[in-house]
Design an enzyme around this catalytic site. Sequence first.
Site, short mmCIF file in Angstrom:
data_model
loop_
_atom_site.label_atom_id
_atom_site.label_comp_id
_atom_site.label_asym_id
_atom_site.label_seq_id
_atom_site.Cartn_x
_atom_site.Cartn_y
_atom_site.Cartn_z
N HIS A 183 19.75 32.35 -1.66
CA HIS A 183 21.04 32.43 -0.97
C HIS A 183 21.81 31.12 -1.01
CE1 HIS A 183 21.18 36.55 0.42
NE2 HIS A 183 19.88 36.47 0.30
N ARG A 290 29.11 39.52 3.87
CA ARG A 290 27.79 39.17 4.38
C ARG A 290 27.93 38.70 5.83
NH1 ARG A 290 27.47 37.16 -1.18
NH2 ARG A 290 25.69 38.12 -2.22
N ARG A 326 28.62 44.54 5.51
CA ARG A 326 27.19 44.82 5.48
C ARG A 326 26.59 44.39 6.82
NH1 ARG A 326 23.52 41.60 1.28
NH2 ARG A 326 23.83 39.93 2.80
N GLU A 425 18.85 48.75 -3.26
CA GLU A 425 18.23 47.49 -3.69
C GLU A 425 16.71 47.55 -3.72
OE1 GLU A 425 19.57 44.43 -0.98
OE2 GLU A 425 19.70 45.87 0.66
N ASN A 448 20.28 41.78 -7.02
CA ASN A 448 19.38 40.64 -6.77
C ASN A 448 18.01 41.12 -6.28
OD1 ASN A 448 21.75 39.34 -7.29
ND2 ASN A 448 22.03 38.53 -5.23
N ASP A 449 18.03 41.97 -5.27
CA ASP A 449 16.76 42.50 -4.75
C ASP A 449 16.22 43.65 -5.59
OD1 ASP A 449 16.01 40.86 -2.68
OD2 ASP A 449 17.22 41.88 -1.18
N ARG A 459 12.00 36.33 -6.33
CA ARG A 459 13.14 35.69 -6.98
C ARG A 459 13.33 34.23 -6.60
NH1 ARG A 459 18.03 36.49 -3.73
NH2 ARG A 459 17.67 37.87 -1.96
N CYS A 496 27.29 44.86 -5.99
CA CYS A 496 27.63 43.58 -5.37
C CYS A 496 26.62 42.49 -5.68
CB CYS A 496 27.77 43.75 -3.85
SG CYS A 496 26.28 44.39 -3.06
#
Length: 568
Positions: A183, A290, A326, A425, A448-449, A459, A496
């Site tokens: 992040h 976010r 989100r 995800e 990403n996930d 990751r 996203c």
Amino acid sequence: MEGIGVSNGIEISKVLIKDVKEEIPRYSIEDISAEILRFKSAVEDSIKDIENLILNEKLAKEEMEIFDAHICMLKDEEFLRFVEEKIKTDKINSEWALEKGKQFFVELFNSFDNEYFKERSIDLIDIINRATNKLLKKEELNYEKIEGKFVLVAHDLTPSETVKIDKNKIIGFITEIGGKTSHVAIVARMLGIPAIVGAKNILSMVDNQSIIAMDGGNGQFIINPTQYDIESFNEKKKIMQIEENLDKDFLDKIPLSKDMKRFQVACNLQVPTQLDEIVKNNGEGIGLLRSEFIYMDRKNAPTEDIQFEIYKDIAVQMKEKPVIIRTLDVGGDKEISYLNIPKEENPFLGLRATRYCLKEKKFFKTQLRAILRASNFGKVKIMFPMISSLKEIREAKNLLQECKKELDYEKIKYDEDIEIGIMIEVPSAAIISDILAKEVDFFSIGTNDLIQYTVAVDRLNNNVSDLYSNYNLAVLRLIKMVIENGHKNGIYVGMCGEAARDVNLIPIFMAMGLDEFSVNPSYVCRVKRYMSRYDIYQCEKLCKKVLSLETDEEIEIILEEFENQNKK
């Protein structure tokens, strides 16, 4: 030398080192009275700092109460007596006695089955760290005192520390740890700051007199570069500037393929200050807000009214453009101390995101009510993260329905037809996306996930980072399945995750029928420029070929060849 490039940009500048977290020293002392006096002096200085903060800063009533409580704790006789006794009995230095005091009282507070005491333990850690830093003569990094421009070098930076970076003074940063989709990396891209992570042992190679040339795109950096190195980096910078100028030509253009198929290009928003960037780059809405930023850098959870005002302000500024909020995605690599989420062996597979919120229903409903209230002021949508089963989405929707009934009773307006979506995800959600699509209004693919959970690669772990790839065949097949299942059930599908801005993958996602690309504001024009290169037939032909390949490397080579052939 090389780390992991996570945010594009080339800079050559002086180094500014962020202090590495020091081990608390332990040593024997002879003069007990002098050491107790030293301890008391650090406590008094800490109290003066807090009093000056209260005096000089414009604080809300809630914040005033927190700092008043900090002063009371620093004056608490039991706490002071415990530390003084440690110094006397063990004949040890104040820093170590404070550390022992912190461990004792934090464990004591956390042992109570009482939320109040658990929250106080967070305050206790803060005030003891403040006093310890006084003893160690450590100061926080104060950007106001910094003159000039620097590349910040650190062992690590938390997301909240990254958000605070003054872009006028810190023009790039390099950390020893971190991964492509940590992040911190995401925040760096949001801010448009060149960044490299995973640069092992860089702190042992530099000091505050060093010069660094860095390329945040490929992760390369040179300490104390030669004139030849400087010229080489500056040449790369010129080429990047040409690309950026080409992007600007698409500022006012609609996202269209060469054969005029329409797409949406929205923006991911990390902090409200990015709203100007979204407007400047003509983003078509917020594809991912976010909400974690509202919960960070606080001692207590934000109230419903605080959240409502923030969401409302963003919705109003975005006018009629969609704003997808989100719900809180906490856990994994995102820690919020006052939530007291228990330490887990594998937090990425534990109590995080919607899983946590569904266990803390009262806490969750505070956010849902705030979002609903804000929906009366713009095109607000709700998105639930980390959904892995039908049960979770139904439970979340039931809670949302409870909130609607409460607002109806209180005669508070909201958008009764507010759209509900989920992030795809985890593989289980992708595989049953045909079922989940019947429950929601939209999907947003969080690559990403999705990559992490599909490939079973942490990751953030540098040791296996080479296995984490946007070009993984299994992931691409799952993405295609999700888009098809979404469309079969009449809902739109966005993306996203960071893969949405990967220029090599744009034609693949166009072929798959992805409706919305949500990217960092600085990438909006670039995504539109690349879309304009291809017609859908071309993309479908390429996609069919890519999905027939066997390895990530083959896929990446084919995509790069295709991109080079279609440059303009």
